[in-house]
Design an enzyme around this catalytic site. Structure first.
Site, PDB file in Angstrom:
ATOM      1  N   ASP A 190       8.166  80.324  73.955  1.00 33.68           N
ATOM      2  CA  ASP A 190       6.676  80.880  73.869  1.00 33.68           C
ATOM      3  C   ASP A 190       6.037  80.303  72.740  1.00 33.68           C
ATOM      4  O   ASP A 190       6.414  79.692  71.666  1.00 33.68           O
ATOM      5  CB  ASP A 190       6.943  82.331  73.488  1.00 33.68           C
ATOM      6  CG  ASP A 190       5.401  83.113  73.443  1.00 33.68           C
ATOM      7  OD1 ASP A 190       4.496  82.868  74.584  1.00 33.68           O
ATOM      8  OD2 ASP A 190       5.049  83.882  72.408  1.00 33.68           O
ATOM      9  N   SER A 191       4.785  80.311  72.644  1.00 33.65           N
ATOM     10  CA  SER A 191       3.598  80.013  71.640  1.00 33.65           C
ATOM     11  C   SER A 191       4.227  80.793  70.134  1.00 33.65           C
ATOM     12  O   SER A 191       3.808  80.209  69.057  1.00 33.65           O
ATOM     13  CB  SER A 191       2.408  80.115  71.902  1.00 33.65           C
ATOM     14  OG  SER A 191       2.084  81.554  72.194  1.00 33.65           O
TER      15      SER A 191
ATOM     16  N   CYS B 253       5.554  82.000  78.026  1.00 33.43           N
ATOM     17  CA  CYS B 253       4.214  81.851  77.539  1.00 33.43           C
ATOM     18  C   CYS B 253       3.266  81.661  78.738  1.00 33.43           C
ATOM     19  O   CYS B 253       3.565  80.813  79.398  1.00 33.43           O
ATOM     20  CB  CYS B 253       3.869  80.784  76.425  1.00 33.43           C
ATOM     21  SG  CYS B 253       2.396  80.422  75.859  1.00 33.43           S
TER      22      CYS B 253
ATOM     23  N   GLU C 208      -1.579  91.077  66.997  1.00 33.68           N
ATOM     24  CA  GLU C 208      -1.002  90.393  65.804  1.00 33.68           C
ATOM     25  C   GLU C 208      -1.261  91.490  64.578  1.00 33.68           C
ATOM     26  O   GLU C 208      -0.352  91.478  63.670  1.00 33.68           O
ATOM     27  CB  GLU C 208      -1.169  89.290  65.734  1.00 33.68           C
ATOM     28  CG  GLU C 208      -0.960  88.349  66.976  1.00 33.68           C
ATOM     29  CD  GLU C 208       0.503  87.647  66.679  1.00 33.68           C
ATOM     30  OE1 GLU C 208       0.925  87.251  65.339  1.00 33.68           O
ATOM     31  OE2 GLU C 208       1.303  87.401  67.618  1.00 33.68           O
TER      32      GLU C 208
ATOM     33  N   CYS D 240      -0.806  87.515  79.785  1.00 36.25           N
ATOM     34  CA  CYS D 240      -0.402  87.250  78.388  1.00 36.25           C
ATOM     35  C   CYS D 240       0.636  88.031  77.800  1.00 36.25           C
ATOM     36  O   CYS D 240       0.781  89.289  77.949  1.00 36.25           O
ATOM     37  CB  CYS D 240      -1.924  87.232  77.410  1.00 36.25           C
ATOM     38  SG  CYS D 240      -1.653  86.975  75.541  1.00 36.25           S
TER      39      CYS D 240
ATOM     40  N   HIS E  30       1.136  89.168  74.836  1.00 39.72           N
ATOM     41  CA  HIS E  30       0.664  90.109  74.190  1.00 39.72           C
ATOM     42  C   HIS E  30       0.357  91.644  74.736  1.00 39.72           C
ATOM     43  O   HIS E  30       0.242  92.597  73.992  1.00 39.72           O
ATOM     44  CB  HIS E  30      -0.288  89.726  73.107  1.00 39.72           C
ATOM     45  CG  HIS E  30       0.299  88.793  71.949  1.00 39.72           C
ATOM     46  ND1 HIS E  30       0.930  87.608  72.470  1.00 39.72           N
ATOM     47  CD2 HIS E  30       0.162  88.984  70.714  1.00 39.72           C
ATOM     48  CE1 HIS E  30       1.428  87.071  71.161  1.00 39.72           C
ATOM     49  NE2 HIS E  30       0.973  87.695  70.258  1.00 39.72           N
TER      50      HIS E  30
END
Ligand code: DGL
Length: 279
Positions: free
Chosen positions: A11-12, A74, A154, A186, A188
């Protein structure tokens, strides 16, 4: 036949741990080899060429490490760089998060109107739209980039007034269009699940790509007869985690996405990753 080799996941950053979490939930015996490109996070505002290059470097790092399946966890790298990764010469299956999420949304839409949210690069690439159209061309899709969502997560602001305001701004136009399904495109966004559901209302079904990707991985391992042997919960303890940067918040963030502490993390330099493509 059982196969104790790990599943490679990248993943990123640490968001891909939402996919790892689902893997361990449904297949607790599986080990993973996870790489989070934390030094170059986020990918979502970068060009397709750069994202593709990063994805190829990481895949070339993981593929020789005796993995049995590679998951591009990702959404941004799956949308832009999956084909590039699949073109690398190797014998293992490679999957991304787009197709599993797309398939799940097609099964659930009655109105044939699906919303897709993700980073700018994910929405611009149109990979979810193409994957849905390939399954059912009569379905209409509506993509909406939500670049502020990942930074909110984040910063730990997933249950906050600011997250609600941002969600309203991004999502009300999709509600007005009359979608009945919304793909969380996504890594997140599963952490914003409650805020997103509250904003769009209970009649719109949320599709968590992480969950469906873990199920797809399980189907592939079953079909190939390569599920892991061993006792119930040893998978996570025997897994390996790599990152390209270890920020002071690293452990806290990892725990947030994974829902528990992850074992020790090894740092991999970007030089080492870049060299994987040159070799
Ligand atoms: N893993 C990325 C994604 O799913 C998180 C966002 C980013 O890197 O910009 O798109």
């Amino acid at each position: 036949m059982s196969d104790s080799r790990p599943i490679g996941i990248f993943d990123s950053g640490l968001g891909g741990l939402t996919v790892a979490k689902e893997i361990f939930r449904i297949m607790p015996r599986e080990k993973i080899l996870y790489l989070g490109d934390t030094a170059r996070f986020p990918y979502g505002g970068r060009s397709p060429e750069t994202i593709g290059t990063f994805a190829e470097q990481i895949a070339r790092f993981l593929i020789p490490r005796d993995i049995k399946l590679l998951i591009v966890a990702c959404n941004t790298a799956s949308s832009v760089g999956l084909e590039r990764v699949q073109k690398i010469n190797h014998s293992m299956p490679v999957i991304g998060v787009v197709l599993p999420g797309a398939k799940a949304s097609v099964m659930r839409t009655a109105e044939k109107k699906i919303g897709i949210i993700g980073t700018k690069a994910t929405i611009n690439a149109g990979a979810y739209t193409r994957a849905i159209a390939d399954i059912d061309a009569s379905i209409k899709t509506y993509g909406k980039p939500c670049p502020l969502f990942a930074p909110l997560v984040e910063e730990g602001l997933f249950d906050s007034d600011i997250a609600r305001l941002v969600a309203q701004r991004y999502l009300y136009p999709l509600v007005d269009i009359g979608i009945d399904c919304l793909v969380l495109g996504c890594t997140h966004y599963p952490l914003l699940y409650e805020v997103i559901q509250e904003t769009v209302g209970a009649s719109i079904q949320l599709i968590d790509s992480a969950l469906w990707t873990a199920k797809e991985a399980q189907d592939i391992l079953l079909a190939l007869d390569v599920l892991a042997p061993g006792s119930e919960s040893e998978g996570i303890a025997n897994s390996a985690f790599y990152a390209t940067d270890l920020s002071p918040d690293f452990e806290k963030s990892a725990e947030l996405f994974m829902g528990k502490k992850i074992p020790e993390v090894e740092m991999i330099s970007l030089d080492e990753l870049v060299a994987c493509v040159k070799e």
